[in-house]
Design a protein around this motif. Structure first.
Motif, PDB file in Angstrom:
ATOM      1  N   MET A  42     -55.150  38.156  25.644  1.00 39.53           N
ATOM      2  CA  MET A  42     -54.622  37.534  26.865  1.00 39.53           C
ATOM      3  C   MET A  42     -55.207  38.248  28.074  1.00 39.53           C
ATOM      4  O   MET A  42     -55.266  39.469  28.122  1.00 39.53           O
ATOM      5  N   GLU A  61     -54.550  38.361  34.143  1.00 40.87           N
ATOM      6  CA  GLU A  61     -53.920  37.361  34.998  1.00 40.87           C
ATOM      7  C   GLU A  61     -52.829  36.596  34.251  1.00 40.87           C
ATOM      8  O   GLU A  61     -51.738  36.343  34.791  1.00 40.87           O
ATOM      9  N   ASP A  62     -53.117  36.256  32.995  1.00 46.16           N
ATOM     10  CA  ASP A  62     -52.119  35.545  32.192  1.00 46.16           C
ATOM     11  C   ASP A  62     -50.918  36.439  31.904  1.00 46.16           C
ATOM     12  O   ASP A  62     -49.769  35.993  31.928  1.00 46.16           O
ATOM     13  N   GLU A  63     -51.203  37.720  31.619  1.00 47.78           N
ATOM     14  CA  GLU A  63     -50.096  38.647  31.370  1.00 47.78           C
ATOM     15  C   GLU A  63     -49.208  38.767  32.599  1.00 47.78           C
ATOM     16  O   GLU A  63     -47.975  38.781  32.505  1.00 47.78           O
ATOM     17  N   ARG A  68     -48.742  36.561  34.925  1.00 45.59           N
ATOM     18  CA  ARG A  68     -47.948  35.337  35.079  1.00 45.59           C
ATOM     19  C   ARG A  68     -46.764  35.325  34.107  1.00 45.59           C
ATOM     20  O   ARG A  68     -45.649  34.925  34.457  1.00 45.59           O
ATOM     21  N   CYS A  69     -47.013  35.737  32.877  1.00 44.27           N
ATOM     22  CA  CYS A  69     -45.938  35.753  31.879  1.00 44.27           C
ATOM     23  C   CYS A  69     -44.816  36.710  32.265  1.00 44.27           C
ATOM     24  O   CYS A  69     -43.637  36.447  32.006  1.00 44.27           O
TER      25      CYS A  69
END
Length: 399
Positions: A33, A36-38, A40-41
């Motif tokens: 991941m 950036e995705d982390e 957001r999560c």
């Protein structure tokens, strides 16, 4: 089912397994991941911040993040010589310069650029006076009108001198300064709110010697028989204070004059010009005549550094000028994770004159005892002159 049939079924299953093993089937591992995705999560992002603090001061930085991940936030400084940051996001300015403070969770991070600026020169406070409505004073000074800036009420009942300035209607009803005083054992006025003595400040003298053989500084006369002045000295010397008389501030004394601390007597001497109206009353109606309350004052003790000076006096050579309160028990400490912690436990303090002010200690800061790390809290001891000692205490939470 016969043994023959069960055997045939087992052979068939085995053949299927062997055929699968013979195939070059590869299952691709999950893709990593992105940061950036982390972020957001986790709901992880920076928050608005000032971006500038002075050397010697501190500020707490925070981040937006879901509660499940709060304990995983790790803080770091790009240059600890310019600014340090503890495990709770507290940034302490060490010297002038720019520094990057980083908050990191897993592979995601946010940066805060901080500018550490020069701290203003510290000033030493002297008086124990209470102040308010200073904006009215500034406005009246700037107006250029002919009104006398101040009017004064001396309330013998609670040993308070309160200075007032006027409002837009010209009424002297804005209390701006309250000072503790001592008045005569025999009251100048009876306990009747309708009776008062009205005088006006006339002459002034930096030192006067009275018939009692004592010397008084910063005298502001009210007619011929009364004056604002310091407590007695045995000579025309700031180092000859009569301690017993000084400690009578806030109570009745045998003098007919209105005794004040040196700083407060000097304030009237410097700021209240001739013609300033003075009312002397003796009333329990403090809301009307002593609206700011009565300051506690500073008492001299056997533990005082010098018993011959008024601690509020800023005369050169006064040893109190360089003194502050003392605070004890604020050494670095270590606690186990999950332990209970009382940040006030073991702390004690004395004021500039050696009086116990442990009850006035204030601790600023917070510690997460469920998260291992190094934390900094600030312990403050402030005396009645407004002099403050601050000690930054390091608390380490260990596994």
């Amino acid at each position: 089912m016969s043994f023959k049939i069960r055997l045939i079924s087992l052979v068939a299953v085995l053949a299927i397994v062997l055929s699968l093993c013979g195939c070059a089937v590869k299952i691709a591992p999950p893709e990593a991941m992105s940061s950036e995705d982390e972020a957001r999560c986790m709901g992880f992002s920076a928050v608005d911040y000032d971006g500038e603090i002075q050397k010697g001061s501190y500020e707490y930085l925070t981040v937006n993040i879901k509660s499940d991940y709060e304990s995983e936030v790790q803080w770091s400084s790009s240059d600890p010589e310019i600014a340090t940051v503890d495990s709770n996001g507290r940034v302490d300015g060490k010297k002038e310069g720019k520094v990057i403070i980083t908050a990191k969770v897993k592979s995601a991070s946010v940066d805060y650029e901080m500018l550490i600026t020069k701290a203003p020169k510290a000033t030493t406070s002297y008086s124990t006076a209470l102040t308010s409505n200073l904006d009215y004073v500034s406005r009246n000074k700037a107006s250029g009108d002919e009104n006398n800036l101040y009017a004064i009420i001396v309330n013998e009942y609670d040993c308070t001198v309160t200075v007032f300035t006027y409002n837009s209607n010209g009424d002297y009803n804005k209390a701006v300064r309250a000072m503790v005083c001592s008045t005569a054992k025999s009251p100048l006025v009876v306990e009747d709110e309708g009776e008062r003595i009205e005088q006006a400040i006339s002459e002034k003298a930096q030192w006067v010697e009275l018939k009692d053989g004592n010397f008084y500084c910063y005298a502001s006369y009210l007619g011929d028989q009364l004056m604002f002045c310091s407590t007695p000295y045995s000579a025309e010397d700031a180092g000859s204070l009569k301690v017993e008389d000084y400690n009578k501030l806030g109570a009745k004394n045998s003098s007919k004059n209105i005794w004040l601390s040196a700083a407060d007597a000097k304030w009237i001497y410097d700021n209240c010009k001739e013609g300033t109206l003075v009312h002397v009353v003796n009333s329990s109606n403090s809301k009307k005549f002593s609206p700011l309350g009565t300051p506690a004052g500073m008492k001299l003790t056997e533990n005082s550094a010098s018993l011959n000076y008024d601690p509020t006096d800023n005369t050169k050579g006064n040893p109190y000028i360089k003194l502050k309160p003392q605070l004890f028990g604020a050494e670095a400490a270590s606690v186990r994770i999950g332990s209970a912690l009382d940040l006030y436990g073991g702390l004690s303090a004395v004021d500039t004159c050696g009086n116990d002010i442990t009850s006035k200690i204030r601790v600023d800061g917070d510690i997460d005892v469920n998260k291992a790390g190094t934390y900094v809290v600030s312990c403050y001891a402030t005396d009645d002159m407004g002099r403050t000692l601050r000690i930054d205490r390091q608390i380490t939470v260990t596994d």
